[in-house]
Design an enzyme around this catalytic site. Structure first.
Site, PDB file in Angstrom:
ATOM      1  N   LYS A 116       0.812  -1.222   0.000  1.00  0.00           N
ATOM      2  CA  LYS A 116       0.000   0.000   0.000  1.00  0.00           C
ATOM      3  C   LYS A 116       0.840   1.263   0.000  1.00  0.00           C
ATOM      4  CE  LYS A 116      -4.552  -1.192   1.691  1.00  0.00           C
ATOM      5  NZ  LYS A 116      -5.625  -0.827   2.616  1.00  0.00           N
ATOM      6  N   LYS A 200      -5.002  -9.352  -7.325  1.00  0.00           N
ATOM      7  CA  LYS A 200      -6.193  -9.536  -6.492  1.00  0.00           C
ATOM      8  C   LYS A 200      -7.334  -8.638  -6.990  1.00  0.00           C
ATOM      9  CE  LYS A 200      -6.146  -7.650  -2.516  1.00  0.00           C
ATOM     10  NZ  LYS A 200      -6.005  -7.130  -1.160  1.00  0.00           N
ATOM     11  N   LYS A 203     -10.788  -3.031  -4.612  1.00  0.00           N
ATOM     12  CA  LYS A 203     -11.641  -1.841  -4.673  1.00  0.00           C
ATOM     13  C   LYS A 203     -10.964  -0.711  -5.422  1.00  0.00           C
ATOM     14  CE  LYS A 203     -13.678  -2.480  -0.058  1.00  0.00           C
ATOM     15  NZ  LYS A 203     -13.460  -2.149   1.361  1.00  0.00           N
TER      16      LYS A 203
HETATM   17  P1  AMP Z   1     -11.215  -4.729   2.703  1.00  0.00           P
HETATM   18  O1  AMP Z   1     -12.014  -4.361   1.517  1.00  0.00           O
HETATM   19  O2  AMP Z   1      -9.739  -4.609   2.461  1.00  0.00           O
HETATM   20  O3  AMP Z   1     -11.659  -4.090   3.956  1.00  0.00           O
HETATM   21  O4  AMP Z   1     -11.486  -6.278   2.892  1.00  0.00           O
HETATM   22  C1  AMP Z   1     -12.625  -6.791   3.547  1.00  0.00           C
HETATM   23  C2  AMP Z   1     -12.558  -8.290   3.591  1.00  0.00           C
HETATM   24  O5  AMP Z   1     -12.638  -8.825   2.267  1.00  0.00           O
HETATM   25  C3  AMP Z   1     -11.247  -8.831   4.186  1.00  0.00           C
HETATM   26  O6  AMP Z   1     -11.530 -10.002   4.936  1.00  0.00           O
HETATM   27  C4  AMP Z   1     -10.437  -9.173   2.964  1.00  0.00           C
HETATM   28  O7  AMP Z   1      -9.481 -10.181   3.218  1.00  0.00           O
HETATM   29  C5  AMP Z   1     -11.521  -9.670   2.015  1.00  0.00           C
HETATM   30  N1  AMP Z   1     -11.109  -9.499   0.616  1.00  0.00           N
HETATM   31  C6  AMP Z   1     -10.739  -8.339   0.011  1.00  0.00           C
HETATM   32  N2  AMP Z   1     -10.425  -8.550  -1.279  1.00  0.00           N
HETATM   33  C7  AMP Z   1     -10.595  -9.887  -1.503  1.00  0.00           C
HETATM   34  C8  AMP Z   1     -10.439 -10.719  -2.640  1.00  0.00           C
HETATM   35  N3  AMP Z   1     -10.035 -10.243  -3.829  1.00  0.00           N
HETATM   36  N4  AMP Z   1     -10.721 -12.041  -2.505  1.00  0.00           N
HETATM   37  C9  AMP Z   1     -11.138 -12.546  -1.323  1.00  0.00           C
HETATM   38  N5  AMP Z   1     -11.308 -11.805  -0.210  1.00  0.00           N
HETATM   39  C10 AMP Z   1     -11.047 -10.486  -0.292  1.00  0.00           C
END
Ligand code: AMP
Ligand code: TRP
Length: 340
Positions: A116, A200, A203
């Site tokens: 990041k 990956k 967002k």
């Molecule tokens: P975040 O959007 O970073 O707050 O992630 C929220 C949750 O979604 C966390 O448990 C992440 O590990 C999961 N997550 C985010 N991106 C992915 C992805 N591409 N595949 C699977 N899980 C994800």
């Protein structure tokens, strides 16, 4: 009589917009299935979100959008505690204690910070560097035993376990914090970009075609799956061959995740064919499963008062538990409390 639930779950999602099917399959779907068997706390981690720049007005809206996405996906606010992190001050208070427990060397190993912060580490916020300590506080302030997350959070969970162990040891309070277990599904915990199986699904990807958003309408889902990268071959029949085609493997994981059909069965069904039938069936499943969720998110976003009420109720319940832990922690570390 109500059965007493012994184990506690905590997880969180950042209100950074563009929630996608990776967040859903990797995290939120698991939250829903754990609700009946655990005491559950599901948090919208706004303190984490500001470790990178956010627009304050959009942050408020995104916070409500995550709350709406939780509920539309099946989280029942009567069963689970749903709240935003900044509304329970014990998270920040415990994070400070953990800033003094965690070693610099531990944080220096965190790959998410490296990703990041990118090339310009000098210009990253110090909050981004100590972010995992706050995450450990989120979990341990409820003495959570299980944490459903995507694979990208595995290293932060390992750090949380180290922090819990070190705290218990340093302050001679064996078993004060539990050592939490990550719940990470092998295949769907890392959903990849639809354009590049090496990245990956995220967002922050500039291309909308890299992800399927929880707010996408059916025609957008169909268009995105049509455009998704596959391979110049037919569907191979052996899993070893498929693993080498990362984009195909990813679409199979998404298909299996949404349909509940085992990957091996899907491979047997589509082997030797080009990808058009496979893609059209995958779109059908995605549309069928996502349509009611998307519609419900949009409906809930029209009723902000209702969402705020849920968050307020969650905040009160969360505070009760978190305040007790922080009081105990302050006593353990030796802070003088004015006792009346
Ligand atoms: P975040 O959007 O970073 O707050 O992630 C929220 C949750 O979604 C966390 O448990 C992440 O590990 C999961 N997550 C985010 N991106 C992915 C992805 N591409 N595949 C699977 N899980 C994800
Ligand atoms: N760091 C997580 C992410 O970026 C979000 C998060 C914050 C979290 N606190 C948490 C996840 C506690 C699980 C438990 O996805």
């Amino acid at each position: 009589m109500n059965e007493i639930k012994k184990n506690t779950v905590l997880s969180g999602v950042q209100p950074s917009g563009n929630l996608h099917i990776g967040n859903y399959l990797g995290a939120i779907k698991n939250f829903v299935s754990m609700q009946s068997d655990y005491n559950c706390f599901f948090c919208i981690v706004d303190l984490h979100a500001i470790t990178v720049k956010q627009d304050p007005k959009i942050l408020k809206r995104n916070t409500l959008e995550v709350a709406a996405s939780y509920i539309a996906s099946g989280i029942d606010p009567k069963k689970s505690v749903v709240f935003n992190q900044s509304s329970v001050s014990a998270h920040s208070e415990l994070a400070w204690i953990f800033n003094c427990v965690t070693r610099m060397g531990w944080l220096n190993r965190m790959t998410q910070f490296k990703d990041k912060a990118g090339k310009d580490k000098e210009n990253a916020s110090s909050g981004l560097f100590i972010y995992p300590n706050l995450m450990a506080a989120d979990i341990l302030v409820y003495k959570a035993t299980h944490v459903p997350v995507g694979n990208d959070q595995k290293q932060h969970l390992e750090l949380t376990r180290d922090i819990a162990q070190k705290f218990n040891r340093d302050f001679n309070c064996e078993n004060f914090f539990p050592i939490p277990e990550p719940i990470i599904d092998k295949d769907i915990s890392r959903i990849m970009s639809l354009k590049d199986g090496g990245q990956k699904m995220s967002k922050s990807d500039l291309s909308e075609y890299s992800r399927i958003s929880l707010l996408d309408e059916s025609d957008e889902i169909i268009k995105k799956i049509k455009k998704a990268k596959t391979a110049d071959t037919v569907m191979p029949e052996k899993i070893e061959q498929i693993l080498k085609l990362s984009e195909v493997n990813n679409l199979l994981n998404i298909y299996a995740g949404f349909s509940g059909i085992e990957k091996e069965k899907l491979i047997a069904q589509y082997k030797g064919q080009n990808f058009s039938n496979f893609k059209s069936d995958l779109s059908d499943i995605l549309v069928e499963q996502m349509k009611p969720i998307t519609a419900e998110i949009k409906k809930l976003m029209q009723d902000k008062g209702y969402l705020i009420e849920i968050l307020l109720e969650g905040q009160n319940k969360a505070n009760e538990v978190a305040q007790k832990t922080i009081n105990d922690v302050y006593d353990i570390v030796g802070f003088l409390r004015n006792e009346t």
